[in-house]
Structure formats: C-alpha cells, structure tokens
Write an enzyme that holds these catalytic residues in place. Structure first.
Site, PDB file in Angstrom:
ATOM      1  N   CYS A 120       2.095   0.626 -11.883  1.00 18.99           N
ATOM      2  CA  CYS A 120       3.285   0.303 -11.114  1.00 18.99           C
ATOM      3  C   CYS A 120       4.385  -0.079 -12.097  1.00 18.99           C
ATOM      4  O   CYS A 120       4.109  -0.350 -13.261  1.00 18.99           O
ATOM      5  CB  CYS A 120       3.022  -0.842 -10.141  1.00 18.99           C
ATOM      6  SG  CYS A 120       4.314  -0.984  -8.873  1.00 18.99           S
ATOM      7  N   LYS A 195      -1.052   0.032   1.601  1.00 20.21           N
ATOM      8  CA  LYS A 195      -0.562  -1.233   1.068  1.00 20.21           C
ATOM      9  C   LYS A 195       0.619  -1.674   1.924  1.00 20.21           C
ATOM     10  O   LYS A 195       1.621  -0.964   2.032  1.00 20.21           O
ATOM     11  CB  LYS A 195      -0.122  -1.051  -0.385  1.00 20.21           C
ATOM     12  CG  LYS A 195       0.478  -2.312  -0.983  1.00 20.21           C
ATOM     13  CD  LYS A 195       0.768  -2.135  -2.455  1.00 20.21           C
ATOM     14  CE  LYS A 195       1.445  -3.358  -3.039  1.00 20.21           C
ATOM     15  NZ  LYS A 195       1.731  -3.211  -4.464  1.00 20.21           N
ATOM     16  N   LYS A 248      -4.845  -3.185   1.418  1.00 16.54           N
ATOM     17  CA  LYS A 248      -4.308  -4.411   0.830  1.00 16.54           C
ATOM     18  C   LYS A 248      -3.189  -4.935   1.719  1.00 16.54           C
ATOM     19  O   LYS A 248      -2.324  -4.143   2.097  1.00 16.54           O
ATOM     20  CB  LYS A 248      -3.767  -4.064  -0.556  1.00 16.54           C
ATOM     21  CG  LYS A 248      -3.101  -5.194  -1.269  1.00 16.54           C
ATOM     22  CD  LYS A 248      -2.510  -4.681  -2.545  1.00 16.54           C
ATOM     23  CE  LYS A 248      -1.713  -5.807  -3.158  1.00 16.54           C
ATOM     24  NZ  LYS A 248      -0.930  -5.406  -4.268  1.00 16.54           N
ATOM     25  N   TYR A 313      -9.417 -12.777  -6.849  1.00 15.87           N
ATOM     26  CA  TYR A 313      -9.285 -13.866  -7.820  1.00 15.87           C
ATOM     27  C   TYR A 313     -10.479 -14.808  -7.706  1.00 15.87           C
ATOM     28  O   TYR A 313     -10.671 -15.659  -8.557  1.00 15.87           O
ATOM     29  CB  TYR A 313      -7.954 -14.605  -7.596  1.00 15.87           C
ATOM     30  CG  TYR A 313      -6.793 -13.627  -7.601  1.00 15.87           C
ATOM     31  CD1 TYR A 313      -6.284 -13.154  -8.809  1.00 15.87           C
ATOM     32  CD2 TYR A 313      -6.275 -13.106  -6.413  1.00 15.87           C
ATOM     33  CE1 TYR A 313      -5.261 -12.205  -8.830  1.00 15.87           C
ATOM     34  CE2 TYR A 313      -5.256 -12.165  -6.423  1.00 15.87           C
ATOM     35  CZ  TYR A 313      -4.756 -11.712  -7.630  1.00 15.87           C
ATOM     36  OH  TYR A 313      -3.771 -10.764  -7.645  1.00 15.87           O
TER      37      TYR A 313
END
Ligand code: PBG
Length: 324
Positions: A120, A195, A248, A313
């Site tokens: 990106c 997304k 996402k 994460y």
C-alpha cells in the site's frame, strides 16, 4: 429427539467432554503477527493506543523472530514507516526501502518464517492516501503501476506473500502480471479483497503514521453497510488471480466472513484490526472484562465464522495462552 430424552447439557458437564465435542480450534500456526518497522537503531517504541505493540527498527527483528518461533507463530505481516514521505510514495518501492531491508533481514536470520508484506502507499505518501492523487482524488490506474512496482520490489527482496490493502480496482491482476513477468510466478497474492472504510483502524494509523491529511478513505474502501458488494469484490479478486482472500475488520464483519466461506473455496484470512485489539486491551486494563478470555472468544469466533487464518496483534498473547 426432544427434551426430556435429549439433554444438550449432558455433553457440557466437564472440560473433557466439552473438548471432545469442540467444533472449532485456534492454533498458533493460524496466526499472523503484524510488525511495524521504523528507521534507526535499537528502536523499540510503544504504540500508546495499542499496549504491547511496538514500532521496531530492523536490528530488533532477529530477536523478534526467535520469540515468535518459540511461541509457534510462523507468519508475520510487515508495515514500513519510511524516513521520508513524498507525493507519490516512492519509498514504497525503493530497492533499499524500509520494508525491503526488513524482508532481507528476516529471510536471513529466520529463513523459516513466512514473511507477508502489506502492499500500500499510505505509509509512504505525504498526504497519507493509498495512491496517486489527481485533483485531490486517488487516481486508480496510475496507482496500479506504483502498486505493482511495490509488490515486485517486495518479491525481489524475498517476500513469501504479497498482500495489497489499497482497494484499487484491478490491482490483483496488475500485481500478478508484474510478478509473473519477472519470474515470481510462485509468490502468492493475499488480497485484502473485502476491506471496509472502518473507524476500527484508528490506532493503526498512529502505529503506521498513515493518517490521511485530508478527507477519508471512503472513495476506495467499502461502505460498511454493504454485504452483496463483498461478494462482487471477492469474485473480481478470484478472477484476477488472488490466492488468499481477506476480510477486514473481523468481529463486526463475521457475517461477511461466513458468506465468503460459503461462496469461495480459496483460503480465507480475517484481519482482527487495531481498534478491535485496543478495545479489548482498554476494557481489560480497567478491570471491566477478563482480557484473556475475551481475546480467546474473539479468536474462536473469527475461526468459527470460517476464517482459516487471522492477522492479529494478539498473536503472541494467544500463542502464550495456548501453551499454558
Ligand atoms: C493500509 C492498511 C490499514 C490497515 C492495514 N493496512 C489502514 C487503513 O486502511 O487505513 C489497518 C490495520 C489495523 O487497523 O490494524 N495500508
């Protein structure tokens, strides 16, 4: 069979019985850990909105890889923060760019680790948008060329998988063509196929220093209200040659994950994003929820909805819990 002959509670009486009929599992090998790479030496900087997440300089990566291996986590996804940004995001495809150097370091020190790269431009442009601007609008087709160059430079540096997250139309085909033309026909594309333009990305933009300087991303990312459109987006990416599809964010979009699981036979990834992580961490820090159990439940739910792999994460925390 109905009550009182059938009693579902029979199989819930203790943990061994529950384990016997458990339909969904989470394992460390299904988790992908995001890494934020910054310039400099010996940098290990807290991301304040994401406790436990750090911006790391390249020299920190070998140690990081050892920790991940000990936890059974085999995959990472890399995000780079360059020292200079410009209007066209040229740092994204620089031969000695931050991600390119990070890939080399990881492939050198931890050859077994699967290195996925986020493709990106938003971390590399001074305006923070995911592509090339013409009249303050991201121009799709000019951006495709830069993205393809970026993906190719990642492959040349040794990336195992490239993952475009820009949401330009036609980028999977463009990247596939560029990779194939340069004999990287064995490098898979994990497409951020679905997304959404989500407010759950807030903390990431602190970590990746990629907040748009004007406007927002609704001109290219999907409207959270849309579900049929998710199928169209995914269909296009399949036709263009994606090897893995991604949805996402994750938790607020489990219906979309389940839908894609039903409709497509490609491997499916879900991105449990920064805001989802931050919310659990913050509530746990306040003592309002049991952070560990909520994390486990979130991971299980994403798997139950149909995701094969989860970018999160929480990868390390989750792997530690599985080792207990
Ligand atoms: C774009 C990108 C973003 C995330 C991953 N890749 C941010 C955005 O689209 O604004 C978000 C991930 C997260 O919130 O954890 N390069």
């Amino acid at each position: 069979m109905v009550f009182p002959e059938y009693r579902p509670r029979r199989m819930r009486r203790n943990e061994t019985l529950r384990a016997l009929i458990r339909e969904t599992t989470v394992s460390a090998s299904q988790l992908i850990y995001p890494l934020f790479i910054v310039p400099g030496k010996k940098v290990r900087r807290d991301v304040s909105s994401m406790p436990g997440v750090f911006q790391l300089s390249i020299d920190q990566l070998a140690g990081e890889a050892v920790e991940l291996r000990e936890l059974g986590i085999n995959s990472v996804i890399l995000f780079g923060i360059p020292d200079r940004k410009d209007g066209v995001g040229s740092g994204a495809h620089a031969k000695d760019g931050i991600v390119q150097r990070a890939i080399k370091e990881l492939k050198n020190k931890a050859p077994g680790l699967v290195v996925i790269t986020d493709v990106c431009l938003c971390e590399y442009t001074d305006h923070g948008h995911c592509g090339f601007l013409i009249n303050n609008e991201v121009d799709n087709d000019t951006t495709l060329e830069i993205l393809a160059k970026t993906a190719l430079s990642h492959a040349q540096a040794g990336a195992d998988i490239v993952a475009p997250s820009d949401m330009m139309d036609g980028r999977v085909a463009e990247i596939r063509a560029a990779l194939d033309e340069h004999n990287y026909d064995m490098v898979p594309i994990m497409s951020y196929a679905v997304k959404y333009a989500s407010s759950f990305y807030g903390p990431f933009r602190e970590a990746a220093e990629s907040t748009p300087q004007f406007g927002d991303r609704r001109g290219y990312q999907m409207d959270p209200a849309n579900s049929r459109e998710a199928l169209r987006e995914a269909t296009l990416d399949v036709e263009e040659g994606a090897d893995i599809l991604m949805v996402k964010p994750a938790l607020a979009y489990l219906d979309i994950i389940a839908k894609l699981r039903d409709e497509f036979d490609l491997p499916l990834a879900a991105y449990h994003v920064s805001g989802e992580y931050a919310m659990i961490k913050a509530a746990a820090a306040n003592g309002w929820i049991d952070g560990e159990r909520v994390m486990y439940e979130a991971m299980l739910s994403i798997r139950r909805a149909g995701a094969d792999m989860i970018i999160t994460y929480f990868a390390k925390d989750m792997a530690r819990l599985l080792l207990k």
